[in-house]
Design a protein around this motif. Structure first.
Motif, mmCIF file in Angstrom:
data_model
loop_
_atom_site.group_PDB
_atom_site.id
_atom_site.type_symbol
_atom_site.label_atom_id
_atom_site.label_comp_id
_atom_site.label_asym_id
_atom_site.label_seq_id
_atom_site.Cartn_x
_atom_site.Cartn_y
_atom_site.Cartn_z
ATOM 1 N N PRO A 68 0.839 -1.202 0.000
ATOM 2 C CA PRO A 68 0.000 0.000 0.000
ATOM 3 C C PRO A 68 0.874 1.253 0.000
ATOM 4 C CG PRO A 68 -0.669 -1.510 1.746
ATOM 5 C CD PRO A 68 0.615 -2.025 1.174
ATOM 6 N N LEU A 69 0.335 2.320 -0.544
ATOM 7 C CA LEU A 69 1.009 3.618 -0.504
ATOM 8 C C LEU A 69 0.596 4.293 0.796
ATOM 9 C CD1 LEU A 69 0.138 4.595 -4.157
ATOM 10 C CD2 LEU A 69 2.389 3.918 -3.338
ATOM 11 N N ARG A 70 1.534 4.970 1.445
ATOM 12 C CA ARG A 70 1.233 5.627 2.723
ATOM 13 C C ARG A 70 1.690 7.081 2.711
ATOM 14 N NH1 ARG A 70 -0.121 1.438 6.087
ATOM 15 N NH2 ARG A 70 0.809 -0.564 5.585
ATOM 16 N N VAL A 71 0.817 7.919 3.236
ATOM 17 C CA VAL A 71 1.130 9.316 3.474
ATOM 18 C C VAL A 71 0.628 9.584 4.886
ATOM 19 C CG1 VAL A 71 0.788 11.705 2.768
ATOM 20 C CG2 VAL A 71 0.800 9.887 1.040
ATOM 21 N N GLY A 72 1.552 9.658 5.825
ATOM 22 C CA GLY A 72 1.138 9.765 7.220
ATOM 23 C C GLY A 72 0.319 8.546 7.600
ATOM 24 N N ARG A 73 -0.869 8.770 8.157
ATOM 25 C CA ARG A 73 -1.748 7.659 8.546
ATOM 26 C C ARG A 73 -2.760 7.299 7.457
ATOM 27 N NH1 ARG A 73 -3.921 9.867 14.031
ATOM 28 N NH2 ARG A 73 -3.735 11.773 12.842
ATOM 29 N N LEU A 74 -2.600 7.912 6.275
ATOM 30 C CA LEU A 74 -3.446 7.594 5.127
ATOM 31 C C LEU A 74 -2.797 6.443 4.366
ATOM 32 C CD1 LEU A 74 -5.853 8.305 3.232
ATOM 33 C CD2 LEU A 74 -4.260 9.834 2.039
ATOM 34 N N GLU A 75 -3.580 5.407 4.125
ATOM 35 C CA GLU A 75 -3.104 4.232 3.392
ATOM 36 C C GLU A 75 -3.945 4.070 2.135
ATOM 37 O OE1 GLU A 75 -3.220 -0.540 4.112
ATOM 38 O OE2 GLU A 75 -2.647 0.709 5.827
ATOM 39 N N ILE A 76 -3.271 3.976 0.998
ATOM 40 C CA ILE A 76 -3.962 3.817 -0.279
ATOM 41 C C ILE A 76 -3.627 2.435 -0.813
ATOM 42 C CG2 ILE A 76 -4.275 4.747 -2.603
ATOM 43 C CD1 ILE A 76 -2.741 7.271 -0.891
ATOM 44 N N ARG A 77 -4.679 1.645 -1.076
ATOM 45 C CA ARG A 77 -4.526 0.291 -1.612
ATOM 46 C C ARG A 77 -5.107 0.272 -3.031
ATOM 47 N NH1 ARG A 77 -6.622 -3.338 3.505
ATOM 48 N NH2 ARG A 77 -5.069 -2.583 5.013
ATOM 49 N N PRO A 78 -4.276 0.602 -4.025
ATOM 50 C CA PRO A 78 -4.795 0.718 -5.396
ATOM 51 C C PRO A 78 -5.430 -0.558 -5.927
ATOM 52 C CG PRO A 78 -2.566 1.601 -5.239
ATOM 53 C CD PRO A 78 -2.866 0.946 -3.942
ATOM 54 N N GLN A 79 -4.864 -1.714 -5.629
ATOM 55 C CA GLN A 79 -5.408 -2.972 -6.161
ATOM 56 C C GLN A 79 -6.803 -3.260 -5.623
ATOM 57 O OE1 GLN A 79 -4.196 -4.189 -8.623
ATOM 58 N NE2 GLN A 79 -2.021 -4.562 -8.555
ATOM 59 N N GLU A 80 -7.087 -2.765 -4.439
ATOM 60 C CA GLU A 80 -8.399 -2.994 -3.817
ATOM 61 C C GLU A 80 -9.353 -1.831 -4.045
ATOM 62 O OE1 GLU A 80 -7.955 -3.956 0.360
ATOM 63 O OE2 GLU A 80 -6.101 -5.053 -0.046
ATOM 64 N N GLN A 81 -8.867 -0.768 -4.696
ATOM 65 C CA GLN A 81 -9.658 0.446 -4.876
ATOM 66 C C GLN A 81 -10.165 0.960 -3.537
ATOM 67 O OE1 GLN A 81 -10.456 2.354 -7.793
ATOM 68 N NE2 GLN A 81 -8.645 1.229 -8.420
ATOM 69 N N ARG A 82 -9.242 1.031 -2.563
ATOM 70 C CA ARG A 82 -9.608 1.474 -1.214
ATOM 71 C C ARG A 82 -8.584 2.456 -0.679
ATOM 72 N NH1 ARG A 82 -10.675 -3.413 2.705
ATOM 73 N NH2 ARG A 82 -10.836 -1.628 4.057
ATOM 74 N N ARG A 145 -13.832 16.122 5.923
ATOM 75 C CA ARG A 145 -14.928 15.589 6.744
ATOM 76 C C ARG A 145 -14.509 14.363 7.533
ATOM 77 N NH1 ARG A 145 -19.515 14.896 2.642
ATOM 78 N NH2 ARG A 145 -18.105 15.919 1.262
ATOM 79 N N ALA A 146 -13.600 13.563 6.964
ATOM 80 C CA ALA A 146 -13.135 12.346 7.641
ATOM 81 C C ALA A 146 -12.015 12.632 8.637
ATOM 82 C CB ALA A 146 -12.664 11.322 6.611
ATOM 83 N N GLY A 147 -11.569 13.898 8.722
ATOM 84 C CA GLY A 147 -10.512 14.257 9.658
ATOM 85 C C GLY A 147 -9.116 13.883 9.187
ATOM 86 N N VAL A 148 -8.952 13.632 7.917
ATOM 87 C CA VAL A 148 -7.655 13.246 7.360
ATOM 88 C C VAL A 148 -6.738 14.467 7.358
ATOM 89 C CG1 VAL A 148 -6.488 12.365 5.293
ATOM 90 C CG2 VAL A 148 -8.726 11.463 5.946
ATOM 91 N N ASP A 149 -5.524 14.296 7.909
ATOM 92 C CA ASP A 149 -4.592 15.424 7.969
ATOM 93 C C ASP A 149 -3.595 15.424 6.807
ATOM 94 O OD1 ASP A 149 -2.834 13.422 8.665
ATOM 95 O OD2 ASP A 149 -2.171 14.337 10.535
ATOM 96 N N VAL A 150 -4.059 14.952 5.672
ATOM 97 C CA VAL A 150 -3.276 14.977 4.442
ATOM 98 C C VAL A 150 -3.959 15.960 3.513
ATOM 99 C CG1 VAL A 150 -2.589 13.619 2.425
ATOM 100 C CG2 VAL A 150 -2.445 12.613 4.711
ATOM 101 N N GLY A 151 -3.172 16.881 2.954
ATOM 102 C CA GLY A 151 -3.745 17.885 2.077
ATOM 103 C C GLY A 151 -3.302 17.697 0.638
ATOM 104 N N ILE A 152 -4.033 18.336 -0.259
ATOM 105 C CA ILE A 152 -3.678 18.354 -1.668
ATOM 106 C C ILE A 152 -3.435 19.813 -2.024
ATOM 107 C CG2 ILE A 152 -4.428 17.858 -4.015
ATOM 108 C CD1 ILE A 152 -6.227 15.657 -2.790
ATOM 109 N N GLU A 153 -2.204 20.103 -2.393
ATOM 110 C CA GLU A 153 -1.819 21.475 -2.707
ATOM 111 C C GLU A 153 -1.756 21.684 -4.211
ATOM 112 O OE1 GLU A 153 1.962 21.884 -0.813
ATOM 113 O OE2 GLU A 153 1.066 22.118 1.170
ATOM 114 N N SER A 154 -2.255 22.831 -4.651
ATOM 115 C CA SER A 154 -2.185 23.196 -6.062
ATOM 116 C C SER A 154 -0.888 23.940 -6.322
ATOM 117 C CB SER A 154 -3.352 24.110 -6.439
ATOM 118 O OG SER A 154 -4.566 23.421 -6.319
#
Length: 172
Positions: A68-82, A145-154
């Motif tokens: 999985p890809l991780r950014v802080g406590r955010l975990e991205i599982r591309p194969q599972e679309q989650r 809304r989910a309280g995720v502390d990961v941002g997307i910067e332009s």
């Protein structure tokens, strides 16, 4: 008078639909006004594999799942679309997960709009930056809304980067 058979009524015709929900498919079917068989796929990669004749069961079993890809406590599982925040699943669309995946792969570096279009939408052109900004706006709201502390910067005029709010993003 010669009448040509509509391609939507041809006995071998079918529709491949990339959609997030069954409701999306039903709405599309109403627009088509047909009884075409519909093949639902979760993303463009799956559609390409099916169109290339790659058996889905064999490729999934033979290919090891990437970490999985991780950014802080955010975990991205591309194969599972989650995507998970602190272990809890986030309610995101396949497109939103694709955006997170692409940005996380860049690890704080800027992903150009061209890279995002190719990776997320599977096209080399034809997707306007307003489409990207609209998708990012929806994603930012859901993450907030989910309280995720990961941002997307332009990065004006060039692209986007992901930033863990607990750390400074890399300078570019």
């Amino acid at each position: 008078m010669h009448t040509q058979e509509s391609p939507l009524r041809h006995q071998d015709a079918y529709a491949v639909v990339v959609a997030d929900t069954v409701d999306d498919i039903e709405q599309l079917n109403e627009l088509l006004h047909s009884n075409l068989p519909v093949l639902l796929v979760r993303d463009l990669d799956q559609a390409r594999r099916l169109m290339d004749g790659e058996p889905s069961g064999a490729s999934a079993a033979d290919t090891p799942r990437p970490d999985p890809l991780r950014v802080g406590r955010l975990e991205i599982r591309p194969q599972e679309q989650r995507a998970l925040w602190c272990g809890a699943p986030l309610e995101l669309t396949a497109q939103e997960i694709g955006l997170l995946r692409c940005l996380a792969r860049h690890g704080g570096s800027v992903a150009s709009f061209q890279e995002l279009v190719q990776d997320v939408w599977g096209a080399s052109c034809g997707v306007d930056t307003t489409v990207i900004h609209s998708a990012v706006r929806r994603l930012r709201r859901k993450l907030e809304r989910a309280g995720v502390d990961v941002g997307i910067e332009s990065v004006r005029g060039y692209g986007l980067r992901i930033a863990h709010e607990g750390r400074q993003p890399s300078a570019n």
